[in-house]
Design a protein around this motif. Structure first.
Motif, PDB file in Angstrom:
ATOM      1  N   LYS A 135     -37.646 -16.527 -52.078  1.00 17.04           N
ATOM      2  CA  LYS A 135     -36.994 -15.228 -51.971  1.00 17.04           C
ATOM      3  C   LYS A 135     -36.413 -15.072 -50.577  1.00 17.04           C
ATOM      4  O   LYS A 135     -36.794 -15.767 -49.649  1.00 17.04           O
ATOM      5  CB  LYS A 135     -38.001 -14.118 -52.265  1.00 17.04           C
ATOM      6  N   GLU A 136     -35.508 -14.142 -50.419  1.00 10.59           N
ATOM      7  CA  GLU A 136     -34.838 -13.956 -49.133  1.00 10.59           C
ATOM      8  C   GLU A 136     -35.641 -13.097 -48.169  1.00 10.59           C
ATOM      9  O   GLU A 136     -35.170 -12.794 -47.087  1.00 10.59           O
ATOM     10  CB  GLU A 136     -33.454 -13.355 -49.360  1.00 10.59           C
ATOM     11  N   ARG A 137     -36.823 -12.741 -48.536  1.00 11.71           N
ATOM     12  CA  ARG A 137     -37.659 -11.928 -47.644  1.00 11.71           C
ATOM     13  C   ARG A 137     -38.814 -12.776 -47.124  1.00 11.71           C
ATOM     14  O   ARG A 137     -39.067 -13.869 -47.620  1.00 11.71           O
ATOM     15  CB  ARG A 137     -38.200 -10.707 -48.373  1.00 11.71           C
ATOM     16  N   LYS A 138     -39.506 -12.251 -46.130  1.00 17.01           N
ATOM     17  CA  LYS A 138     -40.663 -12.954 -45.584  1.00 17.01           C
ATOM     18  C   LYS A 138     -41.786 -12.958 -46.611  1.00 17.01           C
ATOM     19  O   LYS A 138     -41.961 -12.000 -47.360  1.00 17.01           O
ATOM     20  CB  LYS A 138     -41.144 -12.273 -44.305  1.00 17.01           C
ATOM     21  N   SER A 139     -42.573 -14.037 -46.599  1.00 13.71           N
ATOM     22  CA  SER A 139     -43.712 -14.131 -47.515  1.00 13.71           C
ATOM     23  C   SER A 139     -44.837 -13.214 -47.041  1.00 13.71           C
ATOM     24  O   SER A 139     -44.872 -12.796 -45.876  1.00 13.71           O
ATOM     25  CB  SER A 139     -44.219 -15.571 -47.585  1.00 13.71           C
TER      26      SER A 139
ATOM     27  N   THR B 213     -39.662 -23.808 -47.304  1.00 17.64           N
ATOM     28  CA  THR B 213     -38.502 -23.097 -47.819  1.00 17.64           C
ATOM     29  C   THR B 213     -38.967 -21.905 -48.630  1.00 17.64           C
ATOM     30  O   THR B 213     -39.805 -22.042 -49.532  1.00 17.64           O
ATOM     31  CB  THR B 213     -37.650 -24.028 -48.704  1.00 17.64           C
ATOM     32  N   GLN B 214     -38.441 -20.733 -48.309  1.00 16.22           N
ATOM     33  CA  GLN B 214     -38.810 -19.516 -49.027  1.00 16.22           C
ATOM     34  C   GLN B 214     -37.935 -19.387 -50.273  1.00 16.22           C
ATOM     35  O   GLN B 214     -36.720 -19.599 -50.210  1.00 16.22           O
ATOM     36  CB  GLN B 214     -38.631 -18.282 -48.130  1.00 16.22           C
TER      37      GLN B 214
ATOM     38  N   GLY C 140     -44.352 -21.042 -48.635  1.00 15.54           N
ATOM     39  CA  GLY C 140     -43.073 -21.588 -49.094  1.00 15.54           C
ATOM     40  C   GLY C 140     -43.234 -22.993 -49.638  1.00 15.54           C
ATOM     41  O   GLY C 140     -44.334 -23.546 -49.692  1.00 15.54           O
TER      42      GLY C 140
END
Length: 108
Positions: A56-60, A53-54, A17
């Motif tokens: 996208k709204e999903r896990k990396s 901070t990601q 992130g």
């Protein structure tokens, strides 16, 4: 002088992130300055994965890999960026900007 009591001393640390205070490269340099090892990816040696901070709204992918390794018994902690700075704060890194850090550790 390296502080052998720092929690990052001799530990492998990866980042995912966007970090708020530093680039990943700068954060890895800070980890190295306290005696740790910065990594570009999660490996079997990784002890800490710092979550920025990601986008996208999903896990990396790195976070998914860390969780998979944790489930296999690897001693790895997924920590927030704030926790990372708290781990560094006794050495002063959590309170300064990169320019101050460079001046303190490379130009003096």
């Amino acid at each position: 002088m390296i502080d052998t009591m720092n929690p990052l001393y001799e530990q492998y640390c990866a980042f995912t992130g966007r970090l708020q205070k530093y680039t990943r490269k700068e954060a890895m340099q800070i980890v190295a300055s306290v005696g740790g090892f910065g990594e570009n990816d999660v490996t079997k040696k990784t002890r800490f994965l710092v979550l920025g901070t990601q986008i996208k709204e999903r896990k990396s992918n790195k976070q998914l890999k860390a969780e998979k390794n944790l489930n296999k018994g690897q001693k790895i902690e997924v920590i927030s960026e704030l926790t990372f700075y708290d781990m560094l704060s006794k050495d002063g890194f959590g309170q300064i900007c990169m320019e101050e850090w460079l001046g303190r550790y490379f130009y003096n």
